[in-house]
Enzyme design. Structure first.
Site, mmCIF file in Angstrom:
data_model
loop_
_atom_site.group_PDB
_atom_site.id
_atom_site.type_symbol
_atom_site.label_atom_id
_atom_site.label_comp_id
_atom_site.label_asym_id
_atom_site.label_seq_id
_atom_site.Cartn_x
_atom_site.Cartn_y
_atom_site.Cartn_z
ATOM 1 N N SER A 1 64.199 78.772 66.378
ATOM 2 C CA SER A 1 65.443 78.735 67.148
ATOM 3 C C SER A 1 65.959 77.308 67.348
ATOM 4 O O SER A 1 66.272 76.617 66.401
ATOM 5 C CB SER A 1 65.216 79.457 68.482
ATOM 6 O OG SER A 1 66.416 79.658 69.159
ATOM 7 N N ASP B 1 72.901 77.463 67.511
ATOM 8 C CA ASP B 1 71.569 76.863 67.423
ATOM 9 C C ASP B 1 70.985 77.181 66.050
ATOM 10 O O ASP B 1 71.655 77.771 65.199
ATOM 11 C CB ASP B 1 70.665 77.337 68.569
ATOM 12 C CG ASP B 1 70.298 78.808 68.456
ATOM 13 O OD1 ASP B 1 71.028 79.542 67.766
ATOM 14 O OD2 ASP B 1 69.289 79.225 69.061
ATOM 15 N N ASP C 1 68.929 79.277 64.657
ATOM 16 C CA ASP C 1 68.900 80.626 64.073
ATOM 17 C C ASP C 1 70.129 81.446 64.449
ATOM 18 O O ASP C 1 70.205 82.637 64.152
ATOM 19 C CB ASP C 1 67.615 81.364 64.462
ATOM 20 C CG ASP C 1 67.551 81.699 65.949
ATOM 21 O OD1 ASP C 1 68.205 80.996 66.750
ATOM 22 O OD2 ASP C 1 66.846 82.656 66.316
ATOM 23 N N ASP D 1 71.361 82.732 67.143
ATOM 24 C CA ASP D 1 71.386 83.863 68.077
ATOM 25 C C ASP D 1 72.050 83.461 69.394
ATOM 26 O O ASP D 1 72.154 84.251 70.322
ATOM 27 C CB ASP D 1 69.982 84.435 68.321
ATOM 28 C CG ASP D 1 69.050 83.482 69.056
ATOM 29 O OD1 ASP D 1 69.381 82.279 69.171
ATOM 30 O OD2 ASP D 1 67.973 83.931 69.506
#
Length: 448
Positions: free
Chosen positions: A100, A240, A242, A244
């Site tokens: 992340s 960010d 990833d 999400d």
């Protein structure tokens, strides 16, 4: 062994804490636990842009294939794409390799079930139990019973199409800046906004394996804030690693965090009659200013522990449609089963377009109380000791008295790093800044 899974899957420094062996074991045990009884189960595998992703992906896939499951490889796609595509493709599970917003040396592995939801603690514990039992009872098929690996070439386009369909109109006429954090959003976000007709300006969309989250994206939005002004954009979005989560930037270059995003979307959904029970789900870390704004707009707030998984649990339990965190994890349960940076960005852009108002004006319904976050670096096994420490509890009481009812102290151990986070809110920025850092220093000194 302590618990392998943290608040967001298994995470650690790649190749020392999170090794190829651990990835293989997780692939093997995860495939077994999540697909028990299924004939030739299908498991989706994706990753972000970290250099260690290739190593961990190879090992994870080997583990999946070793129990006779099929590995469907999606390549570099956002975490929410895995959640969505697991449902769309009728897969038995999905796995994302990402840490992340963490620095490049970290990586992580998180699983989704066949409905695209993150796993319960019980299922995670069962995966760990299988690993610790040395795979007792887990089959090792041979010959034609082994699993195969296939590449799903349409994965990214299928996800983009889904995201675009969450807003039923064009974004033509909007100038939008995107900071892709040199991460998983670098193709999907740009393509989605352009295909919806927006005039798109992009930074940090050249991942090289080592530059993910490096002074960019939602953890470092300063460059985007300047870029929005420089390019005279209507708004900007920072993702960010990833993708999400996302944060927004208004036309004046001001950062719009998750609390403002949630308030904006809750008000809009309520006006459309689509906010179930007029209720928004947030965590205890959300700013007190959000409580006040929701009260003014007659929106109910439900608060959970910190972590998007707890927000999601509450939403699923009571069928609420909107929830999230200050960090920019926003869940639109009508669309996806996890935080989705692209879907969030599209909803905000859609509201700006539909209302024909500047983002700064739309966000003026909420006033943020000054908030300070200070980190105390302490070993993982000592992260809960502050709870029973008289000196620290005494210090907290003193701060609460000084705040005199306007503000609060919140301390919580990080679920992913060796840190305890000290959060203070109050009316006086300088005062709470000093209090927060003094308290964090005290905690750090005592346990190192």
């Amino acid at each position: 062994m302590g618990r392998m899974f943290g608040t967001d899957g298994v995470r650690g420094v790649a190749n020392t804490e999170l090794t190829a062996r651990i990835a293989y074991d997780l692939g093997r045990a995860g495939a077994y636990v999540l697909t028990e009884g299924a004939h030739k189960p299908k498991i989706l595998v994706a990753k972000d842009t970290r250099i260690s992703g290739d190593m961990l992906e190879s090992a994870l896939i080997a583990g999946i294939l070793s129990v006779g499951a099929e590995a469907i490889v999606l390549g570099v796609v956002p975490t929410p794409a895995v959640a969505y595509l697991t449902r769309k493709y009728g897969a038995d599970a999905g796995v994302m390799i990402s840490a992340s917003h963490n620095p490049v040396e970290y990586n992580g592995i998180k699983f989704f079930n066949d409905k695209g939801y993150k796993l319960s603690d019980e299922l995670e514990d069962e995966i760990q139990r299988v690993i610790e039992s040395d795979f007792e009872g887990v089959p090792s098929p041979t010959g034609t019973d082994l699993g195969r690996e296939t590449i799903e070439v349409s994965a990214l386009d299928d996800y983009i199409e889904f995201a675009k369909n969450t807003i039923p109109y064009s974004l033509k006429g909007l100038k939008i800046a995107l900071d892709c954090a040199n991460g998983a959003a670098y193709k999907s976000s740009v393509k989605a906004f352009r295909e919806l007709g927006a005039d798109v300006f992009v930074i940090n969309d050249n991942p090289d394996g080592t530059n993910i989250n490096e002074n960019c994206g939602s953890t470092h939005p300063e460059e985007l804030m300047e870029y929005v002004i420089k390019k005279k954009c209507d708004l900007g979005f920072a993702f960010d690693g990833d993708a999400d989560r996302c944060l927004a930037v208004d036309e004046k270059g001001n950062l719009i965090n998750g609390d403002f995003i949630l308030m904006l979307c809750a008000k809009y959904l309520k006006e459309l009659g689509k906010l179930k029970d007029d209720t928004l789900v947030v965590t205890v870390m959300s700013n007190l200013g959000l409580d006040i704004a929701c009260k003014n707009e007659k929106i109910n707030i439900v608060k959970t522990a910190v972590g998007d998984r707890y927000v999601l649990e509450e939403m699923v339990k009571n069928k609420y449609v909107l929830g999230g965190e200050q960090s920019g994890h926003v869940i639109f349960l009508d669309y996806n089963s996890t935080g989705d940076g692209l879907v969030t960005a599209l909803q905000i852009a859609g509201i700006v377009k539909k209302k024909e108002k500047a983002l700064s004006e739309l966000c003026s319904i909420m006033k943020e109380l000054p908030q300070v976050l200070a980190n105390a670096t302490i070993p993982n096994d000592k992260k809960d000791l502050y709870l029973t420490d008289d000196e620290i509890q005494n210090e907290i009481r003193k701060i609460e008295e000084a705040l005199n009812g306007v503000g609060r102290v919140l301390i919580r151990p990080s679920g992913t790093e060796p840190l305890v986070r000290v959060m203070l809110e109050g009316e006086n920025q300088a005062e709470i800044d000093e209090m927060a850092h003094n308290l964090a220093n005290l905690i750090e000194k005592k346990y190192n």
